[in-house]
Design an enzyme around this catalytic site. Structure first.
Site, PDB file in Angstrom:
ATOM      1  N   MET A 196      19.071 -63.373 -16.286  1.00  0.00           N
ATOM      2  CA  MET A 196      18.471 -62.110 -15.391  1.00  0.00           C
ATOM      3  C   MET A 196      19.473 -61.644 -14.281  1.00  0.00           C
ATOM      4  O   MET A 196      20.423 -62.192 -14.163  1.00  0.00           O
ATOM      5  CB  MET A 196      17.190 -62.860 -14.671  1.00  0.00           C
ATOM      6  N   SER A 234      12.768 -55.719 -20.452  1.00  0.00           N
ATOM      7  CA  SER A 234      14.296 -56.097 -20.745  1.00  0.00           C
ATOM      8  C   SER A 234      14.931 -56.933 -19.402  1.00  0.00           C
ATOM      9  O   SER A 234      14.441 -56.868 -18.327  1.00  0.00           O
ATOM     10  CB  SER A 234      15.089 -54.452 -20.578  1.00  0.00           C
ATOM     11  N   ASP A 235      15.871 -57.562 -19.813  1.00  0.00           N
ATOM     12  CA  ASP A 235      16.635 -58.210 -18.646  1.00  0.00           C
ATOM     13  C   ASP A 235      17.266 -57.118 -17.760  1.00  0.00           C
ATOM     14  O   ASP A 235      17.495 -55.723 -18.276  1.00  0.00           O
ATOM     15  CB  ASP A 235      17.805 -58.980 -19.283  1.00  0.00           C
ATOM     16  N   CYS A 236      17.656 -57.377 -16.518  1.00  0.00           N
ATOM     17  CA  CYS A 236      17.761 -56.458 -15.702  1.00  0.00           C
ATOM     18  C   CYS A 236      19.203 -55.498 -16.087  1.00  0.00           C
ATOM     19  O   CYS A 236      20.295 -56.024 -16.108  1.00  0.00           O
ATOM     20  CB  CYS A 236      18.000 -56.711 -14.184  1.00  0.00           C
TER      21      CYS A 236
END
Length: 762
Positions: free
Chosen positions: A1, A289-291
């Site tokens: 993350m 989505s992951d960031c």
């Protein structure tokens, strides 16, 4: 993350928490009390289904407004009474200040900080996983009601701890797919369940999907890493926790990862997202989505020629929400350019809206709903903090106890030397993705609550460079005390997100500190390792001068108290290692080689206890107790016949295996019953592991976990444990093409030193 820019900013903001914030209203839509006209909108009508309400809302939005709901900082639509909402909050092991959706204030200055998941997993207590989730979600709801938190928490991290050098292994439940699956389902249920299967207490998120376990190793970064994974390894090792999280835990969200898998970014892989997560597993929720992952696949991986293509391929692949701004900036052009249909956007935001509706976000003021009475009084309660201490107690692993030097007797000791760079730490104990804790009990404070102590750091920090080594004062303290407790290991400067290790040895001069202190110690030396990942401590394992060793993970806010409870026998240790502890020689294996199985042609020894062919320092499942347990087999079949359909190939030909589905899998359940006795003098919990070694077909694991049960027995107490198994589910293996097969022939079942042969025939 957290993207590179996001994470740097957040680490700064974490410690710049405003302390003057007072109670404010929670964020919610459909405030019909303040705006009565909103009651006429279908999406505010609680008598309608969530799907119908979402359809009503979507049709009222313009395309530009719709796009505003594709990003974590969702836009407000004031004409419809919808406020801005921040999707990004974290709750890895307690409500966290990482993520802009949550903050602390004088009203709620802290939340209960539990042990990092790697230690909680070491308890092998599935009910504990769920109990922690319930407390965390209660505290989250309490903070939401006073405007300090959101309702969507991007936790847990259920990636397999494949390589001991991974900086984020501390966030995970360990290396075993079954344990990770049980943890995922349990923690998610604790976070989400509210009595109504259609609604959510808070929304959890299982991450990072999939085959993600390289952050930054020798310059190889997660943002551009392409994980080459066989279908066998994917389905056998990496996918099971996510499958269980979706199917068994009914999680509300799955997060796709930064890395590519076999050349495709996971957030742009339609087979992985729309095909598997939503199609095969029937995700009831949204995919995030992951960031900045979408930005990463365009700007760093150069996967598409232009940003509009990146927006189009991710949404078409099944992505519903972008942690970042990329979809907010480029989706309109993708639609206008004919690369994406508006209905694709509709589908994505519908998934997001339904999750918010299940949370009650569109039901008006939450203070009039199920959890409306929760508030600051429900955060950091005495019971919650005691559960944090109990979780640490249950996870602590006793690795060595020569001559039963432990437990210590507080009454017979005049003083204990507490030495080491982690002996009096606070923040180190709560790991990463942390929040402000209720309060701390350090190891020094915990031990000091039982006996008189003398403290020396030995090193000014865990890096323990030559300049920071303070050997003389440490040796003096040890030479004068009745017992020496050395607390060493790691912290986030050694292992963390964006930082993988290159060595498995203790950092800097820690080994020198330990050995030199042990030489002069007046009494026995207890070595305590505080870390997420494993270390090669072979020197201590074999040293007669170090009779006892414990691993305490990152034990949370009350970790020092839990350590002392175990040292002095208030709690009988019962934790077991959730990862293999490898020798330093393992570091010759490239971390980027994703293969699980051994390959003698290039010296790959295999990974995790399921495939590793080397000699570990400590094995998965290792852990001692202050008492002894005896066990014997009560009931188990020796042979199971699987009837095949008429004309089945294996009726006339000799087969190594048969498909793990079909009529022959019906009525294939069986039981293993065992009897255990506590033959010692102290009450304690005991984890019963049932392993199997399947026939040597399809490159099957040399051993894998079928199940575990935790039993508590008093001195002399006897208890039975029954494992209910299914041949096709539990005794099957994944073949070379990713299909599940039941291996025919002799399977060896293991419980401790007990072995039982079970033959499968057709």
């Amino acid at each position: 993350m957290a993207s590179k820019c996001h994470f740097t900013l957040l680490c700064f903001l974490c410690f710049f928490i405003a302390t003057s914030v007072t109670a404010q209203n929670p964020t919610f839509a459909c405030d019909t009390k303040s705006t009565p006209t909103l009651a006429s909108y279908g999406f505010c009508n609680t008598s309608l289904s969530f799907a119908d309400r979402a359809v009503d809302l979507v049709k009222r939005l313009t395309l530009q407004e719709k796009i505003g709901f594709l990003v974590n900082k969702a836009n407000a639509v004031s004409r419809l009474g919808i406020p801005s909402y921040e999707w990004w909050s974290e709750a890895l092991h307690g409500v966290s200040y990482v993520g802009p959706g949550t903050r602390f204030s004088t009203l709620v200055p802290g939340a209960t900080s539990f042990p990092m998941p790697i230690l909680t997993a070491a308890s092998f207590n599935s009910s504990l996983f769920e109990a922690i989730g319930r407390v965390v979600s209660t505290e989250a709801r309490a903070m939401y009601n006073v405007g300090l938190a959101g309702l969507t928490f991007w936790s847990p991290n259920i990636n397999i701890f494949r390589d001991p050098r991974w900086g984020r292994g501390q966030e995970t439940p360990g290396e075993d797919p079954l344990l990770a699956s049980k943890y995922a389902a349990g923690y998610v249920k604790g976070l989400q369940e509210c009595g109504d299967p259609n609604r959510l207490k808070v929304a959890a998120c299982c991450k990072h999907y999939t085959a993600y376990d390289v952050d930054n190793w020798k310059g190889v970064e997660r943002y551009t890493f392409n994980a080459i994974v066989s279908q066998q390894d994917l389905d056998d090792t990496f996918q099971p926790p996510f499958k269980s999280c979706v199917i068994d835990g009914n999680v509300a969200s799955v997060m796709c990862s930064y890395n590519q898998v076999n050349g495709k970014p996971t957030c742009a892989d339609k087979d992985l997202l729309a095909g598997t997560v939503r199609g095969d597993w029937k995700l009831n929720g949204y995919i995030v989505s992951d960031c900045d992952s979408v930005d990463v696949l365009y700007n760093y991986q150069h996967y598409t020629k232009n940003p509009e293509d990146a927006a189009a391929i991710t949404i078409k692949s099944g992505l519903d929400l972008d942690c970042g701004n990329f979809l907010g900036q480029h989706t309109l052009a993708a639609v206008q350019g004919g690369k994406l249909d508006e209905t694709d956007v509709d589908n994505a935001i519908t998934n997001n809206f339904i999750v918010q509706m299940r949370l009650g976000f569109f039901d008006g003021d939450p203070r009039n709903q199920q959890y409306g009475s929760l508030g600051p009084k429900d955060v950091c309660t005495t019971d919650n903090q005691e559960l944090a201490r109990e979780a640490a107690r249950q996870g602590i692993v006793l690795l060595k106890n020569d001559n039963n030097v432990l437990p210590l007797s507080a009454k017979s000791l005049k003083s204990v030397a507490v030495i080491g760079p982690n002996a009096n730490v606070t923040h180190t104990m709560i790991g990463n993705y942390e929040g402000t804790p209720c309060s701390y009990i350090t190891p020094l404070q915990g031990i000091g609550s039982y006996v008189s102590t003398v403290y020396q750091a030995g090193c000014t920090n865990v890096g323990c460079s030559g300049n920071s080594l303070q050997l003389d004062t440490a040796k003096t303290a040890a030479s004068q005390a009745d017992v020496t407790v050395l607390v060493v290991g790691a912290d986030q400067s050694i292992e963390r997100e964006s930082l993988d290790r290159t060595s498995l040895l203790l950092p800097g001069q820690q080994t020198t500190l330990i050995t030199e202190v042990a030489k002069v110690s007046k009494g026995p030396v207890i070595l305590v390792i505080m870390s997420g990942g494993p270390f090669d401590i072979s020197f201590a394992k074999t040293s007669s001068q170090i009779p006892a060793i414990m691993w305490i993970g990152y034990p949370g806010e009350k970790g020092g108290g839990a350590l002392a409870d175990v040292l002095f026998g208030y709690h009988n240790p019962s934790g077991r290692l959730p990862v293999t502890w490898y020798p330093e020689s393992f570091t010759s294996v490239p971390m980027t080689d994703m293969r699980m199985r051994p390959d003698s042609s290039n010296g790959l020894p295999g990974r995790t206890y399921r495939f590793y062919t080397g000699t570990p320092v400590y094995s998965f499942g290792d852990g001692l107790s202050y008492t002894d347990y005896k066990h014997r087999l009560i009931q188990a079949p020796k042979t199971i016949y699987m009837p095949l359909e008429e004309g089945h190939t294996c009726s006339s030909e000799r087969c190594k295996s048969v498909d793990a589905f079909g009529n022959h899998c019906q009525n294939a359940a069986f039981q293993i019953q065992l009897r255990f006795q506590n033959s010692g003098k102290m009450s304690g919990a005991h984890t019963v592991f049932l392993f199997t070694t399947p026939p040597a077909v399809h490159n099957a694991p040399q051993k894998h976990l079928l199940g575990y049960e935790r039993v508590y027995l008093g001195p002399g107490g006897v208890g039975d444990v029954t494992f209910k198994l299914d041949v096709c589910k539990d005794l099957s293996v994944v073949d070379e093409t990713g299909n599940r097969k039941v291996a025919l022939g002799a399977h060896t079942l293991h419980v401790g030193t007990l072995k039982h042969s079970l033959t499968l025939r057709v």
